[in-house]
Scaffold this motif. Structure first.
Motif, mmCIF file in Angstrom:
data_model
loop_
_atom_site.group_PDB
_atom_site.id
_atom_site.type_symbol
_atom_site.label_atom_id
_atom_site.label_comp_id
_atom_site.label_asym_id
_atom_site.label_seq_id
_atom_site.Cartn_x
_atom_site.Cartn_y
_atom_site.Cartn_z
ATOM 1 N N VAL A 97 0.837 -1.205 0.000
ATOM 2 C CA VAL A 97 0.000 0.000 0.000
ATOM 3 C C VAL A 97 0.871 1.254 0.000
ATOM 4 O O VAL A 97 0.575 2.222 -0.711
ATOM 5 C CB VAL A 97 -0.970 -0.024 1.203
ATOM 6 N N VAL A 98 1.935 1.253 0.756
ATOM 7 C CA VAL A 98 2.823 2.416 0.798
ATOM 8 C C VAL A 98 3.494 2.629 -0.559
ATOM 9 O O VAL A 98 3.569 3.757 -1.048
ATOM 10 C CB VAL A 98 3.869 2.250 1.921
ATOM 11 N N LYS A 99 3.945 1.560 -1.188
ATOM 12 C CA LYS A 99 4.561 1.690 -2.515
ATOM 13 C C LYS A 99 3.544 2.155 -3.543
ATOM 14 O O LYS A 99 3.845 3.004 -4.385
ATOM 15 C CB LYS A 99 5.167 0.357 -2.952
ATOM 16 N N TRP A 100 2.325 1.619 -3.467
ATOM 17 C CA TRP A 100 1.296 2.036 -4.413
ATOM 18 C C TRP A 100 0.994 3.520 -4.257
ATOM 19 O O TRP A 100 0.904 4.244 -5.245
ATOM 20 C CB TRP A 100 0.020 1.214 -4.198
ATOM 21 N N ALA A 101 0.853 3.988 -3.035
ATOM 22 C CA ALA A 101 0.561 5.401 -2.800
ATOM 23 C C ALA A 101 1.712 6.283 -3.269
ATOM 24 O O ALA A 101 1.482 7.345 -3.873
ATOM 25 C CB ALA A 101 0.275 5.628 -1.315
ATOM 26 N N THR A 102 2.934 5.851 -3.038
ATOM 27 C CA THR A 102 4.092 6.632 -3.471
ATOM 28 C C THR A 102 4.160 6.729 -4.992
ATOM 29 O O THR A 102 4.326 7.821 -5.547
ATOM 30 C CB THR A 102 5.391 6.002 -2.941
ATOM 31 N N PHE A 103 3.997 5.609 -5.664
ATOM 32 C CA PHE A 103 4.070 5.634 -7.131
ATOM 33 C C PHE A 103 2.875 6.344 -7.748
ATOM 34 O O PHE A 103 3.000 6.981 -8.792
ATOM 35 C CB PHE A 103 4.228 4.228 -7.693
ATOM 36 N N PHE A 104 1.705 6.260 -7.111
ATOM 37 C CA PHE A 104 0.552 7.010 -7.610
ATOM 38 C C PHE A 104 0.804 8.508 -7.490
ATOM 39 O O PHE A 104 0.498 9.270 -8.414
ATOM 40 C CB PHE A 104 -0.718 6.631 -6.856
ATOM 41 N N ALA A 105 1.380 8.935 -6.378
ATOM 42 C CA ALA A 105 1.689 10.349 -6.207
ATOM 43 C C ALA A 105 2.711 10.808 -7.248
ATOM 44 O O ALA A 105 2.568 11.889 -7.835
ATOM 45 C CB ALA A 105 2.202 10.606 -4.791
ATOM 46 N N LEU A 106 3.728 9.997 -7.498
ATOM 47 C CA LEU A 106 4.716 10.350 -8.518
ATOM 48 C C LEU A 106 4.092 10.410 -9.909
ATOM 49 O O LEU A 106 4.386 11.315 -10.696
ATOM 50 C CB LEU A 106 5.869 9.351 -8.501
ATOM 51 N N TRP A 107 3.207 9.468 -10.206
ATOM 52 C CA TRP A 107 2.529 9.474 -11.508
ATOM 53 C C TRP A 107 1.691 10.734 -11.658
ATOM 54 O O TRP A 107 1.702 11.374 -12.715
ATOM 55 C CB TRP A 107 1.656 8.230 -11.636
ATOM 56 N N TYR A 108 0.996 11.109 -10.610
ATOM 57 C CA TYR A 108 0.140 12.296 -10.673
ATOM 58 C C TYR A 108 0.972 13.560 -10.870
ATOM 59 O O TYR A 108 0.623 14.424 -11.678
ATOM 60 C CB TYR A 108 -0.703 12.399 -9.399
ATOM 61 N N SER A 133 8.541 10.593 -26.569
ATOM 62 C CA SER A 133 7.982 10.445 -25.224
ATOM 63 C C SER A 133 8.940 9.705 -24.303
ATOM 64 O O SER A 133 9.015 10.007 -23.105
ATOM 65 C CB SER A 133 6.639 9.731 -25.286
ATOM 66 N N ALA A 134 9.707 8.756 -24.830
ATOM 67 C CA ALA A 134 10.689 8.059 -23.996
ATOM 68 C C ALA A 134 11.808 8.999 -23.561
ATOM 69 O O ALA A 134 12.248 8.952 -22.410
ATOM 70 C CB ALA A 134 11.264 6.871 -24.761
ATOM 71 N N VAL A 135 12.250 9.869 -24.456
ATOM 72 C CA VAL A 135 13.291 10.827 -24.094
ATOM 73 C C VAL A 135 12.755 11.827 -23.073
ATOM 74 O O VAL A 135 13.452 12.195 -22.114
ATOM 75 C CB VAL A 135 13.837 11.537 -25.354
ATOM 76 N N ALA A 136 11.505 12.264 -23.246
ATOM 77 C CA ALA A 136 10.911 13.188 -22.276
ATOM 78 C C ALA A 136 10.746 12.525 -20.916
ATOM 79 O O ALA A 136 11.018 13.142 -19.876
ATOM 80 C CB ALA A 136 9.562 13.684 -22.792
ATOM 81 N N ALA A 137 10.330 11.270 -20.895
ATOM 82 C CA ALA A 137 10.190 10.552 -19.626
ATOM 83 C C ALA A 137 11.548 10.359 -18.969
ATOM 84 O O ALA A 137 11.679 10.485 -17.746
ATOM 85 C CB ALA A 137 9.517 9.207 -19.867
ATOM 86 N N ARG A 138 12.571 10.071 -19.754
ATOM 87 C CA ARG A 138 13.922 9.926 -19.200
ATOM 88 C C ARG A 138 14.404 11.237 -18.596
ATOM 89 O O ARG A 138 15.011 11.260 -17.516
ATOM 90 C CB ARG A 138 14.877 9.468 -20.291
ATOM 91 N N PHE A 139 14.108 12.339 -19.275
ATOM 92 C CA PHE A 139 14.478 13.639 -18.727
ATOM 93 C C PHE A 139 13.759 13.898 -17.411
ATOM 94 O O PHE A 139 14.374 14.341 -16.436
ATOM 95 C CB PHE A 139 14.148 14.753 -19.726
ATOM 96 N N LEU A 140 12.462 13.622 -17.378
ATOM 97 C CA LEU A 140 11.702 13.867 -16.154
ATOM 98 C C LEU A 140 12.191 12.992 -15.006
ATOM 99 O O LEU A 140 12.312 13.456 -13.870
ATOM 100 C CB LEU A 140 10.211 13.609 -16.404
ATOM 101 N N ILE A 141 12.502 11.758 -15.274
ATOM 102 C CA ILE A 141 12.927 10.848 -14.217
ATOM 103 C C ILE A 141 14.321 11.218 -13.708
ATOM 104 O O ILE A 141 14.579 11.189 -12.510
ATOM 105 C CB ILE A 141 12.888 9.389 -14.714
ATOM 106 N N ARG A 142 15.220 11.611 -14.593
ATOM 107 C CA ARG A 142 16.597 11.864 -14.174
ATOM 108 C C ARG A 142 16.823 13.270 -13.654
ATOM 109 O O ARG A 142 17.679 13.492 -12.795
ATOM 110 C CB ARG A 142 17.547 11.640 -15.346
#
Length: 99
Positions: A23-34, A84-93
């Motif tokens: 549940v904690v991991k799900w909430a954390t990843f949902f917050a990051l996705w949002y 979109s993959a390059v944009a996602a990589r930029f956002l993550i890094r």
């Protein structure tokens, strides 16, 4: 009575795992996705990126023989995936909230 203690112990361990880890991991990843989706909407709606108005004219200059190979290699489907993959990589890094 010992059988009840074993069942209670197993149930306690299972519920502890579910609520402590899943549940904690799900909430954390949902917050990051949002946060990421809101960043993308904000960046998309702002005038951060230049508007390309002459893109149709640039593509109209490509000969039909080249268009054949571009369609054969599915460049029209692959280019948005790469962007979109390059944009996602930029956002993550690069963004501290996410990476």
């Amino acid at each position: 009575m010992p059988l009840f203690a074993i069942i209670a112990s197993v149930l306690n361990a299972a519920l502890g795992f579910v609520f402590r880890a899943s549940v904690v991991k799900w909430a954390t990843f949902f917050a990051l996705w949002y946060v990421v989706t809101e960043f993308v909407v904000a960046i998309k709606s702002s005038s951060f990126f230049p508007q390309v108005s002459k893109l149709n004219e640039a593509f109209s200059g490509i000969p039909s023989g080249v268009w054949y190979w571009l369609d054969l290699f599915a460049v029209s489907e692959g280019t948005p995936m790469i962007v979109s993959a390059v944009a996602a990589r930029f956002l993550i890094r690069r963004l501290p909230v996410i990476g």
